[in-house]
Design an enzyme around this catalytic site. Structure first.
Site, PDB file in Angstrom:
ATOM      1  CB  ALA A  33      -0.933  -0.002   1.207  1.00 42.78           C
ATOM      2  CB  SER A  53      -5.584   0.219   9.217  1.00 49.75           C
ATOM      3  OG  SER A  53      -4.985  -0.797  10.010  1.00 49.75           O
ATOM      4  NE  ARG A  54      -7.448  -6.341   9.857  1.00 50.32           N
ATOM      5  CZ  ARG A  54      -6.986  -7.523   9.499  1.00 50.32           C
ATOM      6  NH1 ARG A  54      -7.773  -8.589   9.576  1.00 50.32           N
ATOM      7  NH2 ARG A  54      -5.752  -7.666   9.066  1.00 50.32           N
ATOM      8  CE1 TYR A  75      -8.946  -2.649   6.383  1.00 50.80           C
ATOM      9  CE2 TYR A  75      -9.738  -4.914   6.509  1.00 50.80           C
ATOM     10  CZ  TYR A  75      -8.699  -4.005   6.578  1.00 50.80           C
ATOM     11  OH  TYR A  75      -7.421  -4.433   6.823  1.00 50.80           O
ATOM     12  CE  LYS A 114       2.246 -10.025  -6.190  1.00 53.24           C
ATOM     13  NZ  LYS A 114       2.957 -10.921  -5.265  1.00 53.24           N
ATOM     14  CG  ASP A 193       3.623 -13.059  -1.103  1.00 53.08           C
ATOM     15  OD1 ASP A 193       3.465 -11.842  -1.053  1.00 53.08           O
ATOM     16  OD2 ASP A 193       3.131 -13.852  -0.278  1.00 53.08           O
TER      17      ASP A 193
END
Length: 352
Positions: A33, A53-54, A75, A114, A193
């Site tokens: 991000a 963010s949480r 969110y 992704k 990843d």
């Protein structure tokens, strides 16, 4: 069959500064991000209006660093905001489905980092929900939005390679203890990843495989450590892909045909060179662009803005069907290697 070209084509990628301006909200405040927002702010006119963010403190700190007006500790609050046109999902892999669903159900166009999801079933669910709601959705696999890959696309379309029989691609990177990629509860291991890059290249070139063969090796952290696979299409053409957490590798790719070979030096999935070589070690043509690494993430944001403004629900540069195809191939590889992710039934006894 076309003759070997006298020059490589120029990239047709429009100037990102010319992309229509949309208001973006960001779900997640992690490594990707940070780089996405920084690149988009440097190279486009897109506006970031909110981040969530949480952890409300993390969201506030992120907003302060990047000059984003609003921060949210949930969110749900962000996707409900009226000043957000498109949501960029940059959460951990295990939250991609839930966050994409949340954004789409709130009526927001959505770009999901992704991999689009953990598996093909989840990716299909996202694609179906986006189509049902009449909203744009795409996987932020930035490789396919780079100018270099537009040149690759033109080379393939021109059939300068002849008939393509072979694709080879690999990506290896060493990670130290404590990195999230070593956590099984976050769907760790190299496949999502790192392996996404060589595998998506292989399925883009050869399509959905007719047969998959694969072997994996466990990592002491309790995730898969490395995986090698051969993908064969219906005509017998083959792709060889490899990904590992144990070592740094050259991270190169090769697309070989009956007339020429296209080489992508490492890291092949980032901005940089490509080399087209005629058979017999003859003529070589080289395309070069600055090796700007993740500072090139803005190309995907500009494409998203163009598509949404034009009323398109997908981008031709990375259609959702391609994302599903890649994940379906990955599902087959994982099944053969006994690799499971959180929430899935054990595959072949749950071997890593």
């Amino acid at each position: 069959m076309p003759a070997f070209p006298t020059a490589l084509p120029a990239a047709r990628t429009p100037d990102p500064m010319d992309a229509p301006v949309l208001r973006w909200g960001v779900l997640g405040t992690g490594w990707i991000a940070e780089r996405f927002v920084r690149s988009v702010q440097r190279h486009t006119r897109q506006r970031f209006t909110a981040v969530a963010s949480r952890d409300a403190t993390r969201a506030k700190d992120f907003a302060g660093r990047h000059g984003i007006p609003a921060s949210h500790g949930s969110y749900e609050d962000l996707v409900a905001a009226t000043d957000v046109d498109v949501v960029y999902v940059a959460t951990e892999h295990t939250a991609h489905l839930a966050c994409a669903r949340l954004a789409l159900e709130a009526g927001k166009h959505t770009l999901v980092e992704k991999p689009l999801a953990l598996n093909a079933a989840q990716a299909s669910e996202i694609a179906e929900l986006a189509a049902e709601r009449g909203l744009f959705c795409a996987e932020a696999l930035w490789t396919f939005f780079l100018p270099k890959f537009d040149v690759v696309r033109q080379i393939l379309d021109s059939r300068a390679l002849g008939d393509i029989h072979t694709v080879q691609a690999e990506y290896g990177e060493h990670f130290t203890a404590g990195h999230r990629i070593l956590r099984a509860d976050l769907a760790g291991g190299p496949l999502l990843d790192l392996g996404t890059y060589p595998l998506s290249l292989a399925t883009w070139i050869l399509g959905s495989p007719a047969e998959v063969m694969a072997q994996g090796q466990p990592h002491p952290a309790g995730v898969n450590g490395q995986t090698s696979a051969i993908l064969r299409d219906a005509d017998g053409n083959q792709a060889v892909v490899h990904t590992t957490l144990f070592s740094d590798t050259p991270t190169t790719a090769t697309i070989a045909g009956t007339h020429a070979t296209l080489s992508l030096p490492g890291p092949f999935y980032q901005p940089g060179d490509l080399v087209l070589t005629a058979f017999g070690g003859g003529t070589q043509l080289t395309y070069t662009e600055p090796r700007t690494a993740h500072d090139a993430l803005h190309f995907e944001a500009a494409e998203v803005a163009r598509c949404i403004t034009a009323g398109h629900l997908q981008t031709l540069l990375r259609p959702l069907a391609d994302s599903v195809t890649s994940l379906r191939a990955m599902d087959e590889i994982r099944g053969l290697c006994g690799i499971t992710f959180p929430g899935e039934a054990p595959a072949d006894g749950g071997r890593r």
